[in-house]
Design a protein around this motif. Structure first.
Motif, mmCIF file in Angstrom:
data_model
loop_
_atom_site.group_PDB
_atom_site.id
_atom_site.type_symbol
_atom_site.label_atom_id
_atom_site.label_comp_id
_atom_site.label_asym_id
_atom_site.label_seq_id
_atom_site.Cartn_x
_atom_site.Cartn_y
_atom_site.Cartn_z
ATOM 1 N N ILE A 17 0.841 -1.203 0.000
ATOM 2 C CA ILE A 17 0.000 0.000 0.000
ATOM 3 C C ILE A 17 0.874 1.250 0.000
ATOM 4 N N ILE A 18 1.893 1.266 0.841
ATOM 5 C CA ILE A 18 2.789 2.426 0.916
ATOM 6 C C ILE A 18 3.473 2.657 -0.427
ATOM 7 N N ASP A 19 4.035 1.601 -1.003
ATOM 8 C CA ASP A 19 4.757 1.746 -2.269
ATOM 9 C C ASP A 19 3.844 2.199 -3.404
ATOM 10 N N HIS A 20 2.592 1.822 -3.347
ATOM 11 C CA HIS A 20 1.648 2.175 -4.415
ATOM 12 C C HIS A 20 1.122 3.606 -4.276
ATOM 13 N N HIS A 21 0.986 4.094 -3.034
ATOM 14 C CA HIS A 21 0.321 5.375 -2.822
ATOM 15 C C HIS A 21 1.201 6.496 -2.272
ATOM 16 N N SER A 22 2.401 6.178 -1.799
ATOM 17 C CA SER A 22 3.216 7.210 -1.171
ATOM 18 C C SER A 22 4.665 6.732 -1.043
ATOM 19 N N THR A 23 5.376 7.346 -0.111
ATOM 20 C CA THR A 23 6.731 6.916 0.235
ATOM 21 C C THR A 23 6.849 6.953 1.752
ATOM 22 N N ILE A 24 7.814 6.223 2.277
ATOM 23 C CA ILE A 24 8.042 6.230 3.725
ATOM 24 C C ILE A 24 8.373 7.646 4.196
ATOM 25 N N ASP A 25 9.203 8.360 3.451
ATOM 26 C CA ASP A 25 9.580 9.718 3.858
ATOM 27 C C ASP A 25 8.365 10.643 3.936
ATOM 28 N N ARG A 26 7.498 10.586 2.930
ATOM 29 C CA ARG A 26 6.295 11.421 2.957
ATOM 30 C C ARG A 26 5.380 11.023 4.108
ATOM 31 N N LEU A 27 5.256 9.724 4.340
ATOM 32 C CA LEU A 27 4.394 9.258 5.419
ATOM 33 C C LEU A 27 4.943 9.625 6.793
ATOM 34 N N LYS A 28 6.257 9.666 6.928
ATOM 35 C CA LYS A 28 6.850 10.109 8.194
ATOM 36 C C LYS A 28 6.443 11.551 8.488
ATOM 37 N N GLN A 29 6.496 12.398 7.464
ATOM 38 C CA GLN A 29 6.087 13.792 7.642
ATOM 39 C C GLN A 29 4.604 13.884 7.978
ATOM 40 N N THR A 30 3.798 13.072 7.287
ATOM 41 C CA THR A 30 2.358 13.076 7.526
ATOM 42 C C THR A 30 2.045 12.607 8.948
ATOM 43 N N LEU A 31 2.696 11.539 9.381
ATOM 44 C CA LEU A 31 2.464 11.018 10.723
ATOM 45 C C LEU A 31 2.916 12.023 11.779
ATOM 46 N N ARG A 32 4.040 12.658 11.554
ATOM 47 C CA ARG A 32 4.530 13.671 12.498
ATOM 48 C C ARG A 32 3.493 14.790 12.634
ATOM 49 N N ALA A 33 2.985 15.280 11.514
ATOM 50 C CA ALA A 33 1.976 16.347 11.533
ATOM 51 C C ALA A 33 0.694 15.862 12.211
ATOM 52 N N TYR A 34 0.326 14.628 11.927
ATOM 53 C CA TYR A 34 -0.877 14.029 12.523
ATOM 54 C C TYR A 34 -0.757 13.993 14.045
ATOM 55 N N LEU A 35 0.379 13.519 14.539
ATOM 56 C CA LEU A 35 0.574 13.402 15.985
ATOM 57 C C LEU A 35 0.669 14.783 16.638
ATOM 58 N N MET A 36 1.317 15.711 15.991
ATOM 59 C CA MET A 36 1.411 17.072 16.537
ATOM 60 C C MET A 36 0.024 17.710 16.594
ATOM 61 N N ASP A 37 -0.781 17.462 15.572
ATOM 62 C CA ASP A 37 -2.159 17.952 15.557
ATOM 63 C C ASP A 37 -2.941 17.333 16.718
ATOM 64 N N MET A 38 -2.716 16.045 16.949
ATOM 65 C CA MET A 38 -3.427 15.332 17.998
ATOM 66 C C MET A 38 -3.145 15.930 19.380
ATOM 67 N N VAL A 39 -1.911 16.258 19.643
ATOM 68 C CA VAL A 39 -1.535 16.739 20.981
ATOM 69 C C VAL A 39 -1.522 18.268 21.080
ATOM 70 N N SER A 40 -2.046 18.935 20.063
ATOM 71 C CA SER A 40 -2.050 20.406 20.059
ATOM 72 C C SER A 40 -2.996 20.995 21.096
ATOM 73 N N GLY A 41 -3.956 20.216 21.545
ATOM 74 C CA GLY A 41 -4.938 20.722 22.505
ATOM 75 C C GLY A 41 -6.122 21.393 21.837
ATOM 76 N N GLU A 42 -6.122 21.451 20.532
ATOM 77 C CA GLU A 42 -7.221 22.085 19.788
ATOM 78 C C GLU A 42 -8.059 21.004 19.108
ATOM 79 N N ILE A 43 -9.089 20.566 19.796
ATOM 80 C CA ILE A 43 -9.953 19.514 19.253
ATOM 81 C C ILE A 43 -11.331 20.120 19.037
ATOM 82 N N GLY A 44 -11.569 20.515 17.790
ATOM 83 C CA GLY A 44 -12.840 21.123 17.417
ATOM 84 C C GLY A 44 -13.339 20.521 16.120
ATOM 85 N N ASP A 45 -14.216 21.240 15.462
ATOM 86 C CA ASP A 45 -14.818 20.759 14.215
ATOM 87 C C ASP A 45 -13.768 20.469 13.142
#
Length: 161
Positions: A17-45
């Motif tokens: 799935i990763i090789d077909h749709h993205s790269t590990i490097d891009r997914l690392k950036q996406t996951l980092r942003a995802y986790l930072m968003d999660m712990v930002s304390g801003e959970i709204g709409d």
């Protein structure tokens, strides 16, 4: 990130799935942003909308819930490991409990969206199938009428003979 993707990369289905749709490097950036968003304390709409987008994307690329949940287990274990190294045990436990609640909330949103998206796709497939069946039955009914008319004409001719 490295530990997470090392483990994920060892699973052939996920690697495909990763090789077909993205790269590990891009997914690392996406996951980092995802986790930072999660712990930002801003959970709204907007936060919920972003999580729903993730559920739709996972459904579209064929990342089934069991893989998503398994990946979350890897993330949670890694976060716990880091917290236990960096914080006193009592504080690490409290932070981890909060993080775990956020994970549960995110998983709930994403899985619910995945189910909605999957169900919608299946309902569209059923509607398409019903449409094709209706077209086929209309064609079949028309063909049957033509056949009946031909038989009727043949019978009329036979009576004349």
């Amino acid at each position: 990130m490295d530990t997470f993707y090392e483990q994920v990369g060892q699973m052939p289905h996920l690697r495909k799935i990763i090789d077909h749709h993205s790269t590990i490097d891009r997914l690392k950036q996406t996951l980092r942003a995802y986790l930072m968003d999660m712990v930002s304390g801003e959970i709204g709409d907007q936060y919920v909308i972003r999580r729903k987008v993730i559920g739709n994307v996972h459904n579209r690329i064929g990342l089934f819930p069991e893989w998503y949940l398994g990946a979350y287990a890897i993330i949670q274990n890694e976060v716990l490991h880091i917290l236990m190294e960096e914080l006193p045990p009592t504080e690490a436990t409290a932070v981890y409990r909060s993080f775990n609640k956020l994970c549960s909330f995110d998983m709930q949103i994403t899985i619910e969206t995945y189910i909605e998206s999957y169900t919608s796709m299946r309902l569209n497939e059923i509607a398409e199938l019903q449409h094709r069946l209706t077209e086929s039955s209309t064609t079949l009914a028309s063909s049957a009428e033509e056949t009946n008319a031909s038989i009727f004409e043949a019978q009329k001719m036979c009576k004349v003979c």
